[in-house]
Design a protein around this motif. Structure first.
Motif, PDB file in Angstrom:
ATOM      1  N   PRO A  86       0.789  -1.239   0.000  1.00  0.00           N
ATOM      2  CA  PRO A  86       0.000   0.000   0.000  1.00  0.00           C
ATOM      3  C   PRO A  86       0.821   1.289   0.000  1.00  0.00           C
ATOM      4  O   PRO A  86       0.268   2.360  -0.252  1.00  0.00           O
ATOM      5  CB  PRO A  86      -0.813  -0.118   1.293  1.00  0.00           C
ATOM      6  CG  PRO A  86       0.082  -0.899   2.209  1.00  0.00           C
ATOM      7  CD  PRO A  86       0.773  -1.893   1.307  1.00  0.00           C
ATOM      8  N   ILE A  87       2.111   1.215   0.275  1.00  0.00           N
ATOM      9  CA  ILE A  87       2.945   2.416   0.333  1.00  0.00           C
ATOM     10  C   ILE A  87       3.550   2.666  -1.043  1.00  0.00           C
ATOM     11  O   ILE A  87       4.188   1.787  -1.628  1.00  0.00           O
ATOM     12  CB  ILE A  87       4.085   2.272   1.371  1.00  0.00           C
ATOM     13  CG1 ILE A  87       3.532   1.905   2.745  1.00  0.00           C
ATOM     14  CG2 ILE A  87       4.956   3.527   1.409  1.00  0.00           C
ATOM     15  CD1 ILE A  87       2.679   2.957   3.389  1.00  0.00           C
ATOM     16  N   LEU A  88       3.360   3.897  -1.555  1.00  0.00           N
ATOM     17  CA  LEU A  88       3.946   4.307  -2.829  1.00  0.00           C
ATOM     18  C   LEU A  88       4.895   5.461  -2.558  1.00  0.00           C
ATOM     19  O   LEU A  88       4.542   6.410  -1.854  1.00  0.00           O
ATOM     20  CB  LEU A  88       2.866   4.763  -3.815  1.00  0.00           C
ATOM     21  CG  LEU A  88       3.340   5.438  -5.101  1.00  0.00           C
ATOM     22  CD1 LEU A  88       4.187   4.479  -5.950  1.00  0.00           C
ATOM     23  CD2 LEU A  88       2.166   5.970  -5.890  1.00  0.00           C
ATOM     24  N   ALA A  89       6.099   5.371  -3.104  1.00  0.00           N
ATOM     25  CA  ALA A  89       7.085   6.436  -2.942  1.00  0.00           C
ATOM     26  C   ALA A  89       7.804   6.672  -4.262  1.00  0.00           C
ATOM     27  O   ALA A  89       7.886   5.783  -5.114  1.00  0.00           O
ATOM     28  CB  ALA A  89       8.099   6.068  -1.857  1.00  0.00           C
ATOM     29  N   PHE A  90       8.297   7.883  -4.398  1.00  0.00           N
ATOM     30  CA  PHE A  90       9.129   8.245  -5.533  1.00  0.00           C
ATOM     31  C   PHE A  90      10.509   8.554  -4.976  1.00  0.00           C
ATOM     32  O   PHE A  90      10.646   9.411  -4.097  1.00  0.00           O
ATOM     33  CB  PHE A  90       8.536   9.444  -6.280  1.00  0.00           C
ATOM     34  CG  PHE A  90       7.176   9.126  -6.843  1.00  0.00           C
ATOM     35  CD1 PHE A  90       7.061   8.493  -8.073  1.00  0.00           C
ATOM     36  CD2 PHE A  90       6.028   9.411  -6.125  1.00  0.00           C
ATOM     37  CE1 PHE A  90       5.805   8.161  -8.582  1.00  0.00           C
ATOM     38  CE2 PHE A  90       4.772   9.095  -6.629  1.00  0.00           C
ATOM     39  CZ  PHE A  90       4.663   8.470  -7.850  1.00  0.00           C
ATOM     40  N   ALA A 135       3.982   9.144  -1.358  1.00  0.00           N
ATOM     41  CA  ALA A 135       2.675   9.590  -1.840  1.00  0.00           C
ATOM     42  C   ALA A 135       1.639   9.336  -0.744  1.00  0.00           C
ATOM     43  O   ALA A 135       1.539   8.224  -0.225  1.00  0.00           O
ATOM     44  CB  ALA A 135       2.295   8.836  -3.115  1.00  0.00           C
ATOM     45  N   LEU A 136       0.880  10.376  -0.405  1.00  0.00           N
ATOM     46  CA  LEU A 136      -0.143  10.242   0.632  1.00  0.00           C
ATOM     47  C   LEU A 136      -1.496   9.860   0.055  1.00  0.00           C
ATOM     48  O   LEU A 136      -2.286   9.182   0.714  1.00  0.00           O
ATOM     49  CB  LEU A 136      -0.268  11.547   1.416  1.00  0.00           C
ATOM     50  CG  LEU A 136       1.000  11.997   2.141  1.00  0.00           C
ATOM     51  CD1 LEU A 136       0.771  13.351   2.807  1.00  0.00           C
ATOM     52  CD2 LEU A 136       1.432  10.950   3.155  1.00  0.00           C
ATOM     53  N   SER A 137      -1.773  10.316  -1.163  1.00  0.00           N
ATOM     54  CA  SER A 137      -3.039   9.985  -1.809  1.00  0.00           C
ATOM     55  C   SER A 137      -2.902  10.205  -3.306  1.00  0.00           C
ATOM     56  O   SER A 137      -1.994  10.895  -3.759  1.00  0.00           O
ATOM     57  CB  SER A 137      -4.180  10.850  -1.259  1.00  0.00           C
ATOM     58  OG  SER A 137      -3.960  12.216  -1.566  1.00  0.00           O
ATOM     59  N   VAL A 138      -3.820   9.630  -4.035  1.00  0.00           N
ATOM     60  CA  VAL A 138      -3.863   9.817  -5.486  1.00  0.00           C
ATOM     61  C   VAL A 138      -4.897  10.899  -5.773  1.00  0.00           C
ATOM     62  O   VAL A 138      -6.072  10.727  -5.454  1.00  0.00           O
ATOM     63  CB  VAL A 138      -4.246   8.506  -6.214  1.00  0.00           C
ATOM     64  CG1 VAL A 138      -4.358   8.737  -7.714  1.00  0.00           C
ATOM     65  CG2 VAL A 138      -3.241   7.417  -5.903  1.00  0.00           C
ATOM     66  N   GLN A 139      -4.471  11.996  -6.350  1.00  0.00           N
ATOM     67  CA  GLN A 139      -5.385  13.081  -6.675  1.00  0.00           C
ATOM     68  C   GLN A 139      -5.940  12.934  -8.091  1.00  0.00           C
ATOM     69  O   GLN A 139      -7.100  13.228  -8.335  1.00  0.00           O
ATOM     70  CB  GLN A 139      -4.682  14.437  -6.520  1.00  0.00           C
ATOM     71  CG  GLN A 139      -4.222  14.704  -5.104  1.00  0.00           C
ATOM     72  CD  GLN A 139      -5.368  14.754  -4.112  1.00  0.00           C
ATOM     73  OE1 GLN A 139      -6.372  15.408  -4.359  1.00  0.00           O
ATOM     74  NE2 GLN A 139      -5.237  14.048  -3.003  1.00  0.00           N
ATOM     75  N   ILE A 140      -5.102  12.515  -9.024  1.00  0.00           N
ATOM     76  CA  ILE A 140      -5.524  12.205 -10.391  1.00  0.00           C
ATOM     77  C   ILE A 140      -4.885  10.860 -10.732  1.00  0.00           C
ATOM     78  O   ILE A 140      -3.671  10.782 -10.885  1.00  0.00           O
ATOM     79  CB  ILE A 140      -5.072  13.274 -11.410  1.00  0.00           C
ATOM     80  CG1 ILE A 140      -5.663  14.636 -11.054  1.00  0.00           C
ATOM     81  CG2 ILE A 140      -5.468  12.858 -12.830  1.00  0.00           C
ATOM     82  CD1 ILE A 140      -5.167  15.777 -11.935  1.00  0.00           C
TER      83      ILE A 140
END
Length: 162
Positions: free
Chosen positions: A64-68, A136-141
Motif C-alpha cells: 500500500p505504500i507508494l514512494a518516488f 505519496a499520501l493519496s492519489v489526486q488524479i
C-alpha cells in the motif's frame, strides 16, 4: 505517429470495457468487426496498445505504500546502478532524469519500515551516492489516457488516417 477519431473512440471504449470482444466493440462503435480487428492490430503493431493483460494494483497484492525515490549516481556508474535496481522487485519503474538527480524510481512497500529497508538496499550499491524520497499520501488524479486520446485525435481534425 497519429491517431484519428475512430482510433480514439476505439481506445477509449476498450479502456472503459477491458473485457469487451471485437464484435461488441464494433457494435458500440458502429463499424464493421473487420475494421475493429484491423485497427486493433495496427495500434498494437505501432505500440499504441501495449498489452491486454489485467491491471494489477500494488495495494491489491499487499504493497500500500507508494514512494518516488530520486537517485544521484556516481559518475560513469549508471549501468551498474540500474542493474542493482533491477534486482529489487519493489522498484516498479525507473526513469533517467535531468536536473538534480539522475534516476527517478517508483517504489512500493508493505509499510514505512519496509520502505526504509528498500532504500537501504538501494544505497548498498556503491553506484548510488544519494537518495531523496517522497512518499505519496493519496492519489489526486489517477493514471489516465483518455483526455490525451481525445486531444491527439482532434489535432488531426478527426480525419480517418487509416
Amino acid at each position: 505517429m497519429v491517431i484519428d477519431e475512430l482510433d480514439s473512440r476505439l481506445l477509449v471504449t476498450m479502456r472503459a470495457h477491458p473485457r469487451i470482444g471485437l464484435t461488441e466493440l464494433a457494435r458500440l462503435l458502429g463499424v464493421a468487426r473487420g475494421t475493429v480487428q484491423a485497427r486493433v492490430e495496427k495500434l498494437t503493431a505501432r505500440g499504441v496498445i501495449a498489452d491486454f493483460g489485467p491491471t494489477v494494483t500494488p495495494e491489491g497484492v499487499g504493497y500500500p505504500i507508494l514512494a518516488f525515490v530520486s537517485l544521484q549516481i556516481a559518475q560513469g556508474r549508471l549501468a551498474e546502478a540500474v542493474q542493482a535496481l533491477r534486482a529489487l522487485p519493489e522498484i516498479l519503474e525507473v526513469y533517467g532524469t535531468s536536473g538534480q538527480s539522475d534516476l527517478l524510481c517508483r517504489v512500493v512497500a508493505r509499510s514505512t519500515p519496509d520502505l526504509q529497508e528498500i532504500i537501504a538496499r538501494v544505497l548498498a550499491s556503491p553506484a548510488v551516492q544519494r537518495t531523496d524520497t517522497t512518499v505519496a499520501l493519496s492519489v489526486q488524479i489517477p493514471f489516465r489516457i483518455e483526455p490525451l486520446l481525445h486531444v491527439a485525435a482532434e489535432r488531426d481534425g478527426g480525419r480517418d488516417l487509416s
